[in-house]
Design a protein around this motif. Structure first.
Motif, mmCIF file in Angstrom:
data_model
loop_
_atom_site.group_PDB
_atom_site.id
_atom_site.type_symbol
_atom_site.label_atom_id
_atom_site.label_comp_id
_atom_site.label_asym_id
_atom_site.label_seq_id
_atom_site.Cartn_x
_atom_site.Cartn_y
_atom_site.Cartn_z
ATOM 1 N N HIS A 1 79.960 5.918 48.915
ATOM 2 C CA HIS A 1 81.342 5.741 48.472
ATOM 3 C C HIS A 1 81.501 4.507 47.593
ATOM 4 O O HIS A 1 82.305 4.514 46.655
ATOM 5 N N THR B 1 78.333 18.755 41.174
ATOM 6 C CA THR B 1 79.643 18.186 41.495
ATOM 7 C C THR B 1 80.034 17.224 40.376
ATOM 8 O O THR B 1 79.287 17.058 39.398
ATOM 9 N N PRO C 1 89.503 11.180 48.202
ATOM 10 C CA PRO C 1 88.468 12.209 47.958
ATOM 11 C C PRO C 1 87.065 11.621 48.011
ATOM 12 O O PRO C 1 86.382 11.458 46.999
ATOM 13 N N PRO D 1 81.321 13.420 39.972
ATOM 14 C CA PRO D 1 81.745 12.104 40.457
ATOM 15 C C PRO D 1 82.638 11.386 39.443
ATOM 16 O O PRO D 1 82.415 11.459 38.236
ATOM 17 N N LYS E 1 73.600 9.213 43.484
ATOM 18 C CA LYS E 1 73.227 9.961 44.692
ATOM 19 C C LYS E 1 72.915 9.057 45.876
ATOM 20 O O LYS E 1 73.222 9.376 47.015
ATOM 21 N N PHE F 1 83.138 11.522 48.923
ATOM 22 C CA PHE F 1 81.994 12.414 49.112
ATOM 23 C C PHE F 1 81.436 12.248 50.524
ATOM 24 O O PHE F 1 81.333 11.134 51.035
ATOM 25 N N ARG F 2 81.038 13.361 51.121
ATOM 26 C CA ARG F 2 80.390 13.296 52.425
ATOM 27 C C ARG F 2 78.880 13.146 52.297
ATOM 28 O O ARG F 2 78.206 12.791 53.274
ATOM 29 N N TRP G 1 84.339 8.770 43.627
ATOM 30 C CA TRP G 1 85.256 9.789 44.163
ATOM 31 C C TRP G 1 84.783 11.190 43.783
ATOM 32 O O TRP G 1 84.140 11.376 42.751
ATOM 33 N N ASP G 2 85.159 12.136 44.603
ATOM 34 C CA ASP G 2 84.826 13.541 44.355
ATOM 35 C C ASP G 2 85.818 14.126 43.354
ATOM 36 O O ASP G 2 86.952 14.460 43.708
ATOM 37 N N LYS H 1 86.728 18.679 46.721
ATOM 38 C CA LYS H 1 86.259 19.795 47.552
ATOM 39 C C LYS H 1 87.084 19.981 48.812
ATOM 40 O O LYS H 1 87.504 21.109 49.133
ATOM 41 N N GLN H 2 87.317 18.905 49.564
ATOM 42 C CA GLN H 2 88.043 19.050 50.826
ATOM 43 C C GLN H 2 89.466 19.548 50.600
ATOM 44 O O GLN H 2 89.975 20.370 51.361
#
Length: 748
Positions: free
Chosen positions: A40, A329, A33, A331, A71, A35-36, A345-346, A350-351
């Motif tokens: 990372h 979000t 997971p 993290p 961020k 983040f885009r 990690w997200d 989301k994905q």
């Protein structure tokens, strides 16, 4: 007809204990997971011992404390504390949610406490000597801060009358609890402490006019055996339960109100190193570097996700629910004890959320049709096609097999031991080709090639009797393994991405006398994978068989990829790209799996005489692994009910089980498993009385639901899914804000 004589039985006490429900991993997603829109990894480049996160800030500390931006991944600055080594950190509470993450407390190895302002990167307060030993943890309870040292002394820092917040300049209240604490966690106003195999619950209280009072419960122990406690977690949306991880891969679940252990769930064979409640799920990390995400609100628990997060054991996992207020979000930060790299990690996945939401709305952009697949698995014991002509029953077998289905779209033959594995003129020369003369190698290869060709011709002749026209889609071989797949002529143009590969598991992966042939392809817009395997033999070799399956399932079977016109998530599942077996929407695993009945021959024969198949299946090694081994790689798969006698081992030419001197115990060695929730529907599972081998062939007939994606409708469906995601994020923000406000009111 391999020599697998082994009279040893798996008779551990574990085999007889009450079976448990293990987490359902059939729909687990393996995509990390990541983040885009965020970094990372953060390379700290110094020895980090403790971490914490709040909003945009990640704090790392040891000999120096650094502040990082989640961020950008940049180091915002560092907070100096010369000659002091930090062993515990926690963010100080704030009166307003917007001020969360502005101050942090640091506990030192020599028992001191520091307070730092994150915005100015300055130490604003300092107390030495408040503890006589190293501070192991700092915990936040409403507007109080609790510091705990390794001797078991807890200092309670209450809010002052002027600011309503705790200050190091005030006098704390203290009490001693048990020493050698493995972990501790604050649940409402209680401190839950794990030590060894026991949990103790304390209720500290702070008052300006009264001494601290502790309510100490009796030690709580797990309802079923579990190892030593390593970590603890709570889930904000599940306020009733407290979760403790153990070093034997179990999670014990305690009731907060009843102060009792209500469940023990075995989720792994490996040590649990860290846990965290993230959103609605429980995140668990292991010494293997893996992270699993569980939906613990279901029974059994559902594995939502698993991935390799680190190469080394994970030491820490940090998350702060209030981060969602400022970032939109959630993290999650993990770190090992060796590389000093923070991995982000997200936590909202989301994905995965979008992928599952799209699958729930498939009807809006997909059309479906049902096809049939007939699969036959058979250890032929080196028999030749001509051997089937020796009796009228055997000669009718293949035709009877293919005509058992009404012109299925796919016909799969998965054979084992097409050449005799004990034949030293064949297999030994394949194992040690470099030590044999060229002529011997050529003879061995010629013998095997002749066998493969003879069987392919015979199978082609068999399917020619069906009403429809069939084409050979693919055939492949690995020493004794042979896979041959036919498909209806009219379906041939709907096939794409056809690949095959082999996995050797014999002699530690060096030799193909054991292993698998894997065939995958796409039909319409659905991915299918067929695995034909032969696992380690021997009555007691359960672990080698498990290892074979694991090696097969974990192997990279293809380069992946589906072309430029389709989306990976349309074709594959679990975040995969088609390079692994479980990436495929529809999977079948057949073969001589060699799992035995864990009983001696005499009671087995008596049960067979009485027709007590269900009772006998209770001792089937494969079914036992499915029920008792949370790491067993066939757990995502299903099998149709077995209503036929054991398929091994027969005297060739008879219906008599092994009458040789070895008198092997009968077993269901030959099996077919499938995976495809909502896509695969079993119709028939049976065996045939063919006597040219010491194994009986087994066939399965299945309805399979395949789909075609309308690309334009999919774009519209994705836009709707994104809007639902945005609504979900807003609901999560409101829920987290409400949770913060409730805790604030409870603490006043």
């Amino acid at each position: 007809m391999e020599d697998d004589s082994d009279d040893n039985f798996v008779t551990s006490a574990e085999e007889t204990e009450r079976l448990s429900e293990y987490p359902d991993s059939s729909r687990a997603n393996r995509r990390p997971p990541i983040f885009r829109s965020m970094p990372h990894e953060i390379h700290c480049k110094y020895d980090v011992r403790v971490i914490s996160i709040s909003g945009e800030y990640i704090i790392t500390s040891s000999t120096v404390t650094k502040v990082w931006s989640v961020k950008t991944g940049d180091c915002i600055g560092h907070i100096g504390h010369p000659d002091l080594r930090i062993t515990a950190i926690a963010f100080k509470p704030s009166l307003q949610v917007e001020d969360e993450g502005s101050a942090i407390w640091l506990g030192t190895r020599d028992g001191g406490l520091l307070e730092a302002d994150i915005r100015t990167l300055k130490i604003v307060n300092k107390r030495t000597g408040v503890h006589n030993s190293m501070i192991k943890g700092i915990y936040r309870c409403g507007f109080e801060m609790w510091s705990l040292d390794e001797d078991g002394r807890i200092q309670i820092w209450g809010p002052d009358e002027r600011t309503g917040l705790p200050h190091l300049s005030d006098a704390p209240k203290s009490q001693r609890i048990q020493v050698a604490t493995a972990c501790a966690i604050v649940v409402n106003s209680y401190l839950w402490v794990g030590r060894g195999k026991q949990v103790t619950v304390y209720q500290p209280s702070y008052s300006q006019s009264e001494l601290v009072q502790f309510t100490v419960t009796r030690p709580l122990t797990a309802a079923k055996p579990a190892g030593d406690i390593t970590c603890a977690a709570v889930i904000a949306t599940d306020p009733e339960h407290v979760y403790f991880g153990h070093d034997d891969g179990k999670v014990s679940v305690y009731s907060r109100t009843k102060l009792t252990c209500v469940d023990v769930v075995s989720i792994s064979l490996y040590k649990i190193t860290a846990m965290a409640g993230v959103g609605n799920f429980l995140w668990v990390s292991f010494r293997t570097g893996m992270v699993y995400v569980y939906d613990v609100g279901q029974r059994p628990w559902i594995v939502m996700k698993d991935w390799k997060a680190h190469e080394n054991p994970i030491q820490s996992m940090a998350v702060d629910r209030t981060s969602i207020f400022k970032l939109g979000t959630l993290p999650v930060v993990t770190m090992t004890a060796t590389d000093n790299i923070l991995t982000i990690w997200d936590g909202m996945l989301k994905q995965d959320w979008l992928e599952l939401n799209m699958q729930e709305h498939e009807e809006e952009y997909c059309s479906f049709r049902t096809i049939q697949a007939l699969i036959c698995t058979w250890n032929v014991g080196a028999a030749k096609p001509a051997d089937l002509q020796q009796t009228s029953t055997d000669s009718k077998f293949l035709r009877k097999l293919v005509e058992s289905a009404d012109d299925p779209e796919i016909v799969v033959f998965g054979f084992q031991e097409l050449v005799e594995l004990d034949n030293k003129t064949v297999t030994a020369k394949s194992m040690f080709k470099h030590k044999k003369k060229h002529k011997d190698k050529a003879n061995a290869q010629q013998h095997m090639s002749h066998q493969y060709k003879a069987w392919q011709d015979r199978l082609t002749e068999a399917v020619s009797h069906l009403d429809s026209r069939y084409a050979l889609l693919l055939s492949d071989k690995l020493i004794g393994l042979y896979t041959c797949i036919f498909i209806k002529e009219r379906e041939k143009h709907e096939i794409s991405n056809l690949r095959s590969s082999t996995v050797k598991t014999g002699l530690g992966g060096l030799h193909g006398n054991k292993g698998a042939i894997i065939v995958r392809f796409t039909l319409d817009d659905s991915s299918l994978c067929f695995v034909n395997c032969h696992l380690a033999a021997g009555q007691s070799h359960v672990i080698p068989r498990n290892n074979d399956i694991a090696n097969i399932m974990e192997s990279k079977i293809t380069t992946g990829g589906i072309g430029s016109t389709a989306n990976l998530a349309d074709i594959y599942v679990g975040g995969g790209d088609g390079s692994m077996i479980l990436d495929h929407e529809i999977c079948f695993v057949n073969g001589d799996m060699n799992y035995r009945i864990n009983l001696h021959r005499v009671p087995v024969m008596k049960m067979l005489e009485k027709g007590e198949l269900d009772k006998l299946l209770e001792s089937d090694q494969l079914l036992t692994q499915l029920k008792k081994n949370p790491s067993f790689r066939l757990r995502p798969f299903s099998e149709s009910s077995i209503r036929f006698p054991p398929t091994y081992k027969y005297d060739i030419g008879t219906d008599t089980y092994d009458s040789s001197e070895k008198k092997r115990t009968p077993a269901w060695c030959d099996r077919i498993y499938y995976r495809g929730p909502g896509k695969v529907f079993p119709i028939e599972y049976r065996t045939y009385d063919v006597r040219v081998s010491d194994h009986r062939p087994v066939s399965g007939l299945y309805d399979i639901k395949v789909k075609t994606v309308d690309r334009e409708l999919r774009k519209e469906a994705m836009q709707m899914s994104i809007r639902r995601w945005e609504d979900f994020v807003q609901e999560s923000i409101q829920s987290a804000r409400l949770h913060f406000q409730e805790n604030e009111q409870r603490s006043r």
